[in-house]
Design an enzyme around this catalytic site. Structure first.
Site, PDB file in Angstrom:
ATOM      1  N   ASN A  39      11.415 -40.891  -6.825  1.00 20.30           N
ATOM      2  CA  ASN A  39      12.750 -41.492  -6.865  1.00 20.30           C
ATOM      3  C   ASN A  39      13.448 -41.102  -5.576  1.00 20.30           C
ATOM      4  OD1 ASN A  39      12.558 -42.635  -9.356  1.00 20.30           O
ATOM      5  ND2 ASN A  39      13.950 -41.224 -10.375  1.00 20.30           N
TER       6      ASN A  39
HETATM    7  N1  CTP Z   1      16.151 -36.484 -15.884  1.00 20.05           N
HETATM    8  C1  CTP Z   1      15.252 -35.472 -16.168  1.00 20.05           C
HETATM    9  N2  CTP Z   1      13.912 -35.762 -16.256  1.00 20.05           N
HETATM   10  C2  CTP Z   1      13.466 -37.019 -16.069  1.00 20.05           C
HETATM   11  C3  CTP Z   1      14.391 -38.070 -15.788  1.00 20.05           C
HETATM   12  C4  CTP Z   1      15.723 -37.761 -15.694  1.00 20.05           C
HETATM   13  O1  CTP Z   1      15.663 -34.327 -16.347  1.00 20.05           O
HETATM   14  N3  CTP Z   1      12.170 -37.269 -16.166  1.00 20.05           N
HETATM   15  C5  CTP Z   1      17.588 -36.146 -15.853  1.00 20.05           C
HETATM   16  C6  CTP Z   1      18.250 -36.293 -14.488  1.00 20.05           C
HETATM   17  O2  CTP Z   1      18.149 -35.080 -13.760  1.00 20.05           O
HETATM   18  C7  CTP Z   1      19.691 -36.600 -14.883  1.00 20.05           C
HETATM   19  C8  CTP Z   1      19.533 -37.407 -16.171  1.00 20.05           C
HETATM   20  O3  CTP Z   1      18.253 -37.062 -16.700  1.00 20.05           O
HETATM   21  O4  CTP Z   1      20.404 -35.421 -15.208  1.00 20.05           O
HETATM   22  C9  CTP Z   1      19.631 -38.891 -16.008  1.00 20.05           C
HETATM   23  O5  CTP Z   1      18.740 -39.304 -14.995  1.00 20.05           O
HETATM   24  P1  CTP Z   1      18.710 -40.803 -14.479  1.00 20.05           P
HETATM   25  O6  CTP Z   1      17.697 -40.915 -13.367  1.00 20.05           O
HETATM   26  O7  CTP Z   1      20.101 -41.305 -14.261  1.00 20.05           O
HETATM   27  O8  CTP Z   1      18.195 -41.608 -15.738  1.00 20.05           O
HETATM   28  P2  CTP Z   1      16.853 -41.701 -16.550  1.00 20.05           P
HETATM   29  O9  CTP Z   1      16.891 -40.735 -17.671  1.00 20.05           O
HETATM   30  O10 CTP Z   1      15.695 -41.595 -15.630  1.00 20.05           O
HETATM   31  O11 CTP Z   1      16.983 -43.166 -17.180  1.00 20.05           O
HETATM   32  P3  CTP Z   1      16.952 -44.597 -16.446  1.00 20.05           P
HETATM   33  O12 CTP Z   1      15.984 -44.436 -15.300  1.00 20.05           O
HETATM   34  O13 CTP Z   1      16.466 -45.520 -17.492  1.00 20.05           O
HETATM   35  O14 CTP Z   1      18.368 -44.896 -15.990  1.00 20.05           O
END
Ligand code: CTP
Length: 204
Positions: free
Chosen positions: A6
């Site tokens: 990411n």
């Molecule tokens: N996060 C995490 N582990 C993952 C994915 C996300 O700990 N595998 C945590 C990020 O650090 C953040 C929160 O979850 O605090 C939200 O992350 P975000 O990237 O906004 O969303 P996702 O959970 O990945 O969902 P989506 O990609 O569907 O928006």
């Protein structure tokens, strides 16, 4: 050589760690690959994969507060090659199978003896920012979510400024645009107030 990730500069997470250290906290910063320098006054653990990050977070517990700002890759390649995947003479595009990475925030925020007293997640969104952030708050059992708009027009990705919404159960606070370091300082102030309130409740 080739990898799936990411996009993230790490600036906001590093700024939060630095602000917490300045406020007097003992801080462990677990950072994915970034090009910025380690902040002063903080123990830093560098990791490359989501699995390594989850392991390092577990090793850093117990903690009064857990702040999860990493842009963790949601998927990893099922069978990572040990050698570089070469282009072949027939120029066929390889297809990759992906498997889901562990959700670090959700895992650590789940009820249990190791759960930090206050769990703060982040949300990177490109549309319906506060709606999606509120859903993440519930889905991941976080206490707060710091939601930011990372659409290309916002300039947040890689930039030095951010405009965020602090989402908690039943409340959304929208902060004006400020530097990532000011967001960090304000967040740490809010966390310190919350911890002080917890302590005075516990003392009663
Ligand atoms: N996060 C995490 N582990 C993952 C994915 C996300 O700990 N595998 C945590 C990020 O650090 C953040 C929160 O979850 O605090 C939200 O992350 P975000 O990237 O906004 O969303 P996702 O959970 O990945 O969902 P989506 O990609 O569907 O928006």
């Amino acid at each position: 050589v080739r990898y799936i990730a990411n996009r993230s500069s790490g600036k906001q997470g590093h700024a939060v760690a630095a602000a917490a250290a300045i406020a007097g906290a003992r801080v462990t910063l677990i950072s994915g690959p970034v090009v910025i320098a380690d902040p002063a006054g903080v123990d830093v653990v560098h990791v490359e994969t989501a699995a390594e990050m989850l392991d390092a977070v577990r090793r850093a517990l117990p903690a009064d507060v857990g702040i999860f700002a990493a842009a963790v890759a949601d998927w990893r390649v099922a069978n990572a090659g040990h050698e570089k995947i070469k282009k072949t003479a027939d120029a066929r595009t390889p297809s990759l199978s992906l498997v889901e990475n562990p959700d670090i925030l959700k895992t650590i925020a789940a009820k249990g003896p190791q759960r930090p007293g206050l769990v703060v997640g982040f949300a990177a969104e490109t549309e319906r920012v506060t709606d999606y952030a509120a859903k993440k708050l519930a889905a991941k059992s976080a206490d707060w979510i710091v939601a930011n708009d990372v659409s290309p027009e916002s300039g947040v990705m890689g930039g030095d400024r951010n405009s965020v919404h602090l989402v908690s159960a039943g409340a959304i606070e929208s902060w004006p645009e400020m530097s990532k370091s000011e967001v960090a300082t304000r967040l740490i102030e809010r966390i310190a107030e919350k911890l002080a309130a917890h302590r005075s409740e516990a003392a009663r």
